[in-house]
Design an enzyme around this catalytic site. Structure first.
Site, PDB file in Angstrom:
ATOM      1  N   GLU A  73       0.775  -1.239   0.000  1.00  0.00           N
ATOM      2  CA  GLU A  73       0.000   0.000   0.000  1.00  0.00           C
ATOM      3  C   GLU A  73       0.809   1.295   0.000  1.00  0.00           C
ATOM      4  O   GLU A  73       0.781   2.074   0.963  1.00  0.00           O
ATOM      5  CB  GLU A  73      -0.950   0.026   1.210  1.00  0.00           C
ATOM      6  N   GLU A  82      -5.517  -8.485   0.510  1.00  0.00           N
ATOM      7  CA  GLU A  82      -6.157  -8.175   1.799  1.00  0.00           C
ATOM      8  C   GLU A  82      -7.619  -7.849   1.552  1.00  0.00           C
ATOM      9  O   GLU A  82      -7.954  -7.127   0.603  1.00  0.00           O
ATOM     10  CB  GLU A  82      -5.547  -6.932   2.471  1.00  0.00           C
TER      11      GLU A  82
HETATM   12  C1  GCO Z   1      -3.386  -1.629   5.550  1.00  0.00           C
HETATM   13  C2  GCO Z   1      -2.388  -2.641   5.869  1.00  0.00           C
HETATM   14  C3  GCO Z   1      -2.748  -3.548   7.002  1.00  0.00           C
HETATM   15  C4  GCO Z   1      -3.870  -3.085   7.900  1.00  0.00           C
HETATM   16  C5  GCO Z   1      -5.225  -3.482   7.371  1.00  0.00           C
HETATM   17  C6  GCO Z   1      -6.384  -2.994   8.215  1.00  0.00           C
HETATM   18  O1  GCO Z   1      -4.087  -1.827   4.586  1.00  0.00           O
HETATM   19  O2  GCO Z   1      -3.513  -0.646   6.258  1.00  0.00           O
HETATM   20  O3  GCO Z   1      -1.953  -3.399   4.793  1.00  0.00           O
HETATM   21  O4  GCO Z   1      -1.524  -3.565   7.665  1.00  0.00           O
HETATM   22  O5  GCO Z   1      -3.727  -3.609   9.164  1.00  0.00           O
HETATM   23  O6  GCO Z   1      -5.420  -2.991   6.097  1.00  0.00           O
HETATM   24  O7  GCO Z   1      -6.377  -1.603   8.297  1.00  0.00           O
END
Ligand code: GCO
Length: 436
Positions: A161, A341
């Site tokens: 990200e 994710e």
């Molecule tokens: C993000 C990260 C994760 C977070 C998840 C929940 O997207 O911020 O990759 O580390 O923990 O997304 O916020």
């Protein structure tokens, strides 16, 4: 079509959020260790977190019980390179070798993120991503990881990200290193991160012990249409890729996958683009919900109404997002899609019967997977889904309050309890997503 027979049903985590052992076996401080004071809810930190560093065998056994086919984790840079000497810390490498061996024994495909936000302090002190030297340091780190682990790991992600850590770390100051820099300085940071990605990909392919598959886990900010008329679909597509707003989908993906400048990256030179635009093997993205037309995440959801369903992070639940994300990104970038994710924070606790009942999460996962299955039904190649997260963990500036896990963690003791959603996910995996 349905989910392919070798579909990677998995779950994800990140080193800093789960490992703990923050100064063990030679590891030095990272920016989330050293700079958090005053920046995290309830004054929490990740010195111990889930203590996964010591409990990884138990954790892999639980993954096996759920029936995971894949597990996405990240490497802590400060374990591999505790300082700027260029000397690899073998004990740090050993931890990941042990973890990967354990995963392979359990028939779980390891998937590795190189940079999930835990920049070593020594690197930050040298200027962090603002320094042009950061590119070489990142390449050195990627090279060491791939040399040590590519015989056992096929799937690699360079950055997690960039849409989040670049602005949150350097513009709004909500995340480490908690800076608020001028536009010009943030542009330099963006350029270096993109160059670090492209340069690392070249090096990784050169030193890999066998062909490896590489992508980035971007936060693909995709707009889903208000309805399915051709006009709305086109509006959503334009919003996703052509309507400039901070850190929208093609800001990262166009330079990286297509070698094209986007609004917001128009300062990249032609030479830069040649480095940044390396062939990648799949298109990975993290997605929790959809964007509103032309607006950043969580704002102006065209379907919203008073009392609209939200997670414990206050995020709108927009389950059609995975379908539109997969469809739009496949149309534009032409690569197999991997969801790295997707998941929800919920108010989970162990109940009187000793179990953790989380029907909202079960429903969230089913709804999102129905969207993803629709994509596969339309012949969009989707190769995997990594639920975030395998277990409750340190949610950055929000500390331990939001619980995203399939596994409940009682932080004072480290005790793990499979939530109802973990048992449900086990059934989904067993039927290869036929029963949703
Ligand atoms: C993000 C990260 C994760 C977070 C998840 C929940 O997207 O911020 O990759 O580390 O923990 O997304 O916020």
């Amino acid at each position: 079509m349905a989910f392919s027979k070798d579909f990677l049903w998995g779950a994800a985590s990140a080193a800093h959020q789960v490992e703990g052992a923050y100064l063990e076996d030679g590891k030095t401080l990272n920016i989330w260790d050293a700079l958090v004071k005053g920046h995290v809810d309830n004054g929490e930190d990740a010195k111990v977190a889930c203590d996964h560093y010591h409990r990884y065998k138990e954790d892999v056994a639980l993954m096996k019980k759920i029936g995971l086919k894949s597990y996405r984790f990240s490497i802590s840079w400060a374990r591999i390179f505790p300082d700027d000497s260029g000397k690899v810390n073998e004990k740090g490498v050993q931890f990941y070798q042990n973890l990967v061996d354990e995963l392979l024994k359990a028939n779980i495909v390891p998937m590795c993120t190189l940079y999930h936000w835990d920049m070593p302090m020594w690197f930050f002190e040298k200027g962090g991503w603002e320094s042009v030297e950061s590119v070489n340091y990142f390449v050195q780190y990627a090279e060491a990881c791939v040399k040590a682990l590519s015989d056992k790991i096929e799937y690699w992600l360079t950055f997690n990200e960039p849409e989040c850590f670049i602005p949150a770390g350097h513009e709004s100051g909500a995340h480490a290193p908690f800076l608020q820099l001028s536009d010009e300085r943030v542009k330099a940071i963006t350029r270096h991160v993109m160059l670090a990605h492209g340069s690392a990909v070249m090096k990784m392919r050169e030193v890999a012990k066998r062909p490896i598959k590489i992508s980035t886990a971007q936060a693909a900010c995709v707009t889903s249409p208000a309805d399915e008329t051709p006009e709305e679909i086109e509006k959503a597509r334009v919003s996703t890729f052509e309507t400039p707003r901070p850190y929208f989908c093609s800001w990262w993906a166009d330079p990286v996958y297509l070698g094209k400048r986007q609004v917001g990256t128009d300062y990249l030179s032609d030479e830069d683009l040649k480095i940044i635009n390396q062939p990648l093997d799949f298109f990975a993205f993290n997605m929790y919900n959809a964007d509103g037309y032309g607006a950043p995440k969580y704002e102006s959801n065209p379907r919203a109404y008073a009392g609209y369903p939200r997670t414990a992070m206050d995020w709108h639940i927009t389950p059609e997002c995975l379908y539109w994300g997969a469809r739009f990104c496949y149309e534009r970038y032409g690569l197999p899609i991997m969801i790295t994710e997707n998941g929800m924070a919920n108010i989970d606790f162990k109940m009187l019967d000793g179990k953790v009942h989380d029907p909202q999460r079960i429903d969230y996962v089913h709804r999102h997977l129905l969207g993803l299955r629709r994509a596969t039904d339309e012949n969009i190649p989707v190769i995997g889904y990594q639920y975030w997260s395998i277990m409750d963990n340190f949610e950055w500036a929000k500390g331990y309050t939001p619980r995203f896990g399939l596994i409940h963690v009682h932080y004072p003791t480290g005790e793990r309890t499979l939530k109802d959603s973990a048992y449900d996910y086990a059934k989904i995996i067993k039927t290869n997503g036929k029963k949703l």
